[in-house]
Design an enzyme around this catalytic site. Structure first.
Site, PDB file in Angstrom:
ATOM      1  N   ASP A 162       0.863  -1.182   0.000  1.00 42.85           N
ATOM      2  CA  ASP A 162       0.000   0.000   0.000  1.00 42.85           C
ATOM      3  C   ASP A 162       0.899   1.231   0.000  1.00 42.85           C
ATOM      4  OD1 ASP A 162      -2.102   1.728   0.188  1.00 42.85           O
ATOM      5  OD2 ASP A 162      -2.656   1.220   2.244  1.00 42.85           O
ATOM      6  N   ASP A 205      -2.694   2.402  -6.233  1.00 45.75           N
ATOM      7  CA  ASP A 205      -1.629   2.444  -5.227  1.00 45.75           C
ATOM      8  C   ASP A 205      -1.651   1.280  -4.253  1.00 45.75           C
ATOM      9  OD1 ASP A 205      -4.001   3.180  -4.024  1.00 45.75           O
ATOM     10  OD2 ASP A 205      -3.094   4.686  -2.720  1.00 45.75           O
ATOM     11  N   GLU A 206      -2.360   0.219  -4.583  1.00 45.70           N
ATOM     12  CA  GLU A 206      -2.537  -0.866  -3.611  1.00 45.70           C
ATOM     13  C   GLU A 206      -2.692  -2.195  -4.339  1.00 45.70           C
ATOM     14  OE1 GLU A 206      -5.763  -1.893  -0.027  1.00 45.70           O
ATOM     15  OE2 GLU A 206      -6.073  -0.175  -1.361  1.00 45.70           O
TER      16      GLU A 206
END
Length: 362
Positions: A8, A103-104
């Site tokens: 993350d 983003d994860e």
């Protein structure tokens, strides 16, 4: 036993902006809309979070909390490009990568391209590569299933690396606040707290039959999560089914009022940012209305083409409002959801198919 990593990125959009604009480094910044035009916060730096600023908050509120916060307009094409670079680093180790957003992501490294026995070493190498090549930090969680890996990545932010082994699992989950459990949003957390469920140990004490009667299919997952069980596979082609936003008013508003229209505009901005943040486009729009007597309706329609911009969302919201009979009634909640989500590749293919169809009619 599987070896799962959850990565993350730390305040991703804000971190990219600070990387690309050195004068922003160390500052309280918000990536989002105009605070004078009911824009919303897409994300913010950790310096801004100290003042209580968070994602999906109205930018006007963020400015009130921190008057000198700096606002930066989102550059989603840049974030997508950086996300692709991060994905290329992941692929050096495994093709089993499931992006939840730009983003994860989850990685299954049980079997990996470098034949490394330790998932922790892989996570450390990935973090180092992201920093050395992209000058960005991310937090990683390592465990034997997806749920625990995600819990671990959130344990020590920013730039953390946490491992949850089987012998530590139950003690950690028993002390985990109920709001940290997957599938437990704000509404569900409040429902659980009303019946005395504040931590994982409280959830573990509930009978399966009770959880299923209250939460249906989610009840089975909640029962398992409280015991550290999660059989979900890392899905390489996973695309979220829908993305939405809604708000409940402190005081009921007439649906045809200017105040309600401004709320819908803010919700459209928020949905647009969330969809862009996921790197997808939507082809179905749903308007949700809950009236003051708690009765609820939804109105949906397919869009003519995949949409992502707030102005396009609002065009369809206006059309859906025309399908609501009682516009003069007061409402206590409004919501907007985009579904039938498409990736860039799927959107391009759909546009090509539409072009070929139009050409065939000539």
């Amino acid at each position: 036993m599987r070896k799962i990593i959850h990565v993350d990125m730390d305040a991703f959009f804000a971190q990219v902006e600070m990387r690309d604009n050195p004068h922003l480094q160390g500052k309280a910044i918000v990536v989002g809309g105009n605070p004078e035009e009911r824009g919303v916060v897409a994300t913010c730096s950790y310096e801004a979070r100290k003042y209580g600023i968070h994602s999906a908050m109205p930018c006007r509120t963020a400015k009130q909390l921190c008057p000198y916060v700096q606002f930066v307009r989102p550059r989603f094409e840049v974030y997508k490009s950086v996300s692709t670079q991060i994905g290329e680093i992941f692929k050096r180790y495994t093709d089993k990568v499931e992006f939840l957003s730009l983003d994860e992501a989850f990685l299954d490294v049980t079997e990996n391209k470098k034949n490394m026995a330790s998932a922790t070493y892989i996570a450390r190498e990935i973090k180092s590569a992201i920093w050395n090549e992209l000058y960005l930090t991310g937090s990683a969680g390592v465990s034997y299933n997806k749920f625990l890996a995600k819990v671990a990545s959130d344990y020590e932010k920013p730039n953390g690396l946490t491992v949850i082994t089987p012998d530590k699992t139950q003690a950690l989950l028993d002390h985990l606040p109920i709001g940290k459990f997957f599938l437990v949003g704000k509404v569900t957390a409040e429902e659980l707290k009303k019946i005395g469920v504040h931590y994982g140990r409280d959830l573990r004490n509930l009978e399966l039959s009770y959880l299923v009667s209250v939460f249906k299919k989610r009840g089975y997952l909640l029962y398992d999560f409280a015991r550290g069980i999660d059989e979900r596979e890392v899905e390489c082609s996973r695309v979220r089914k829908s993305i939405g936003a809604e708000t409940t008013f402190n005081e009921d508003l007439p649906l045809n009022s200017e105040a309600a229209r401004q709320v819908l505009k803010a919700l459209a901005e928020e949905v647009s940012m969330r969809v862009k943040g996921r790197g997808v486009w939507g082809k179905n729009l749903t308007l949700k209305v809950k009236f003051s007597d708690f009765s609820q309706i939804t109105r949906s329609m397919m869009t003519s083409y995949p949409i992502v911009e707030a102005k396009d969302i609002l065009i369809y919201v206006e059309q859906l409002l025309n399908k609501v009979d009682n516009l003069d009634e007061k409402v206590r909640l409004l919501g907007i959801t985009l579904s039938h989500l498409l990736t860039d590749e799927e959107r391009l293919q759909e546009n090509i198919s539409l072009f070929e169809y139009m050409e065939s009619l000539r």
